[in-house]
Scaffold this active site. Sequence first.
Site, PDB file in Angstrom:
ATOM      1  N   LEU A  34       0.881  -1.272   0.029  1.00  0.00           N
ATOM      2  CA  LEU A  34      -0.034   0.043  -0.135  1.00  0.00           C
ATOM      3  C   LEU A  34       0.733   1.361  -0.148  1.00  0.00           C
ATOM      4  CD1 LEU A  34      -2.950   0.761   0.622  1.00  0.00           C
ATOM      5  CD2 LEU A  34      -2.055   1.355   2.979  1.00  0.00           C
ATOM      6  N   HIS A  54     -17.647   1.046  -0.133  1.00  0.00           N
ATOM      7  CA  HIS A  54     -17.371   1.899  -1.248  1.00  0.00           C
ATOM      8  C   HIS A  54     -18.861   2.123  -1.698  1.00  0.00           C
ATOM      9  CE1 HIS A  54     -13.618   1.130  -0.650  1.00  0.00           C
ATOM     10  NE2 HIS A  54     -13.261   0.048  -1.671  1.00  0.00           N
TER      11      HIS A  54
HETATM   12  C1  BG6 Z   1     -10.661  -1.967  -3.189  1.00  0.00           C
HETATM   13  C2  BG6 Z   1     -10.992  -3.097  -3.393  1.00  0.00           C
HETATM   14  O1  BG6 Z   1     -10.983  -1.347  -1.947  1.00  0.00           O
HETATM   15  O2  BG6 Z   1     -11.107  -1.197  -4.419  1.00  0.00           O
HETATM   16  C3  BG6 Z   1     -10.555  -4.016  -4.591  1.00  0.00           C
HETATM   17  O3  BG6 Z   1     -10.246  -4.076  -2.109  1.00  0.00           O
HETATM   18  C4  BG6 Z   1     -10.927  -3.141  -5.614  1.00  0.00           C
HETATM   19  O4  BG6 Z   1     -10.708  -5.244  -4.539  1.00  0.00           O
HETATM   20  C5  BG6 Z   1     -10.564  -1.747  -5.610  1.00  0.00           C
HETATM   21  O5  BG6 Z   1     -10.328  -3.626  -6.771  1.00  0.00           O
HETATM   22  C6  BG6 Z   1     -11.502  -0.925  -6.769  1.00  0.00           C
HETATM   23  O6  BG6 Z   1     -11.072   0.576  -6.627  1.00  0.00           O
HETATM   24  P1  BG6 Z   1     -10.532   1.135  -7.508  1.00  0.00           P
HETATM   25  O7  BG6 Z   1     -10.319   2.588  -7.217  1.00  0.00           O
HETATM   26  O8  BG6 Z   1      -9.032   0.602  -7.767  1.00  0.00           O
HETATM   27  O9  BG6 Z   1     -11.065   0.756  -9.019  1.00  0.00           O
END
Ligand code: BG6
Length: 460
Positions: A12, A226
């Site tokens: 991260l 989300h």
């Molecule tokens: C993350 C999930 O929070 O969001 C992932 O853990 C997912 O599995 C990702 O792929 C999607 O978000 P973004 O912004 O990378 O499309």
Amino acid sequence: MKLVILGFTGDLTRRLLVPALLRLLARGEVKDLEVLGLGAEDLGEEEILDRLEAFLKGLPGAELSAWPHLRWRTRYRQAGLTPEGLRRALQGLEGDAVFYLALPPALFAQAAEALGALGLAEEKTGFRRLVVEKPFGTDLASARALNAALHRHFREDQIYRMDHFLGKWATTNLLATRFANRFLEPVWRNCHVAWVEITYAETLGLEGRARYYDKAGALRDMLQNHLMQLFALMAMEPPARLSAESLRARKVEILRAVRPIPEGAKGFAARGQYQGYRDEEGIPKTSRTETYAALKLFVDDWRFQGVPFYLRSGKRLTEDVGYVALALRPAPSGCFGEAEPGYLVFWLKPGVGLYLTLYGQSLEKGGLEPHVLRYRPGREPEASAYEELLLDVIRGNLSHFPSEEEVEAAWAIVDPVLKTWQEGEPEVYPRGTDGPRSAEEILEPGHRWLDLGRMARGWR
Ligand code: BG6
């Protein structure tokens, strides 16, 4: 200001946090920043920073102009997550500080406890803020326990719970569009909106995260956090101010007004697993984890009573497309005949933007046809959500971070589904499709999911 990153050698940090910091520094948005990286690896600072540098150089789109400055301002120390482990590394820490827990979720409570035990949550010489990554708990009970653990030393207004969707341009634009255009306010309710669809489809699979994902599944990974946040922003009452306090109060209110999903969740939830998931590296052959989840929510309030909100997200689907779509009620079939519902769509990806279909006279056939108004300013850069959210943390703006109450209310909504899904199996769906057929079964009569391929092409 000091940014203390716990979990400095993790993915991260190098993939999202450091690139976001580099962009903020290059934009001149952050000044006087010192980074203190803490990690389990017993390596010298030079080696850790060399490794990070090599990674950043290979990262597409990384803003390297600020790297020499950031490297010069970054220290690395090996430290365990106990008061003894952290004492030496954080000795003499004074002034404003942000503690960023870029750690596996099982370590959040322990890390916060260790920081608190050393008195580091106390704001004697400057502010102290704690950033907690997702996932925030795995169900309502664990989220409550985690909140309680963080609150042993940190006040609620010191805690920043990361949900990167709240830092996306598309999300803030959704709020802006909704509240900066007065004519939308009377439209934004059940007499004009037939249903709302919130979709986030991915072509990606596990991306090396099998261990985490197989425990989480799509409902926990995407919907509880989300998509539920997007739902709350769409469905809530207008806040009088865009302050953290008003926004959070509105979101909590709407999340708590969601009609409880009945036991068994029949007709309210659908799950799928992509074909071949059980053959992926690190996934048990008997895994029942869902890689696709869909929910139907109703809100029993004045504005949206009777309007279903459909939420869905899945992996290995046909397109990378994400959007929030309001299906607008058609006019009565009087002199102009049968019109289909029009749509107001906010795209989240492949790019951002919006479109509105209005029905009008067809040029050739004489009947009705959809006329499409489209706005597509472009694509959002990769780490930009982190960039915005980090800036908010540094500036002390909590507006884009879910509160304790929101997180718990969101878990309370999905908890009955999680329980139901402890039994039975997800429907297997072929890769590269729109997901399992059972998702159709949660739709009310006459309603439909938008076609993922058409939605992606619509943006392009
Ligand atoms: C993350 C999930 O929070 O969001 C992932 O853990 C997912 O599995 C990702 O792929 C999607 O978000 P973004 O912004 O990378 O499309």
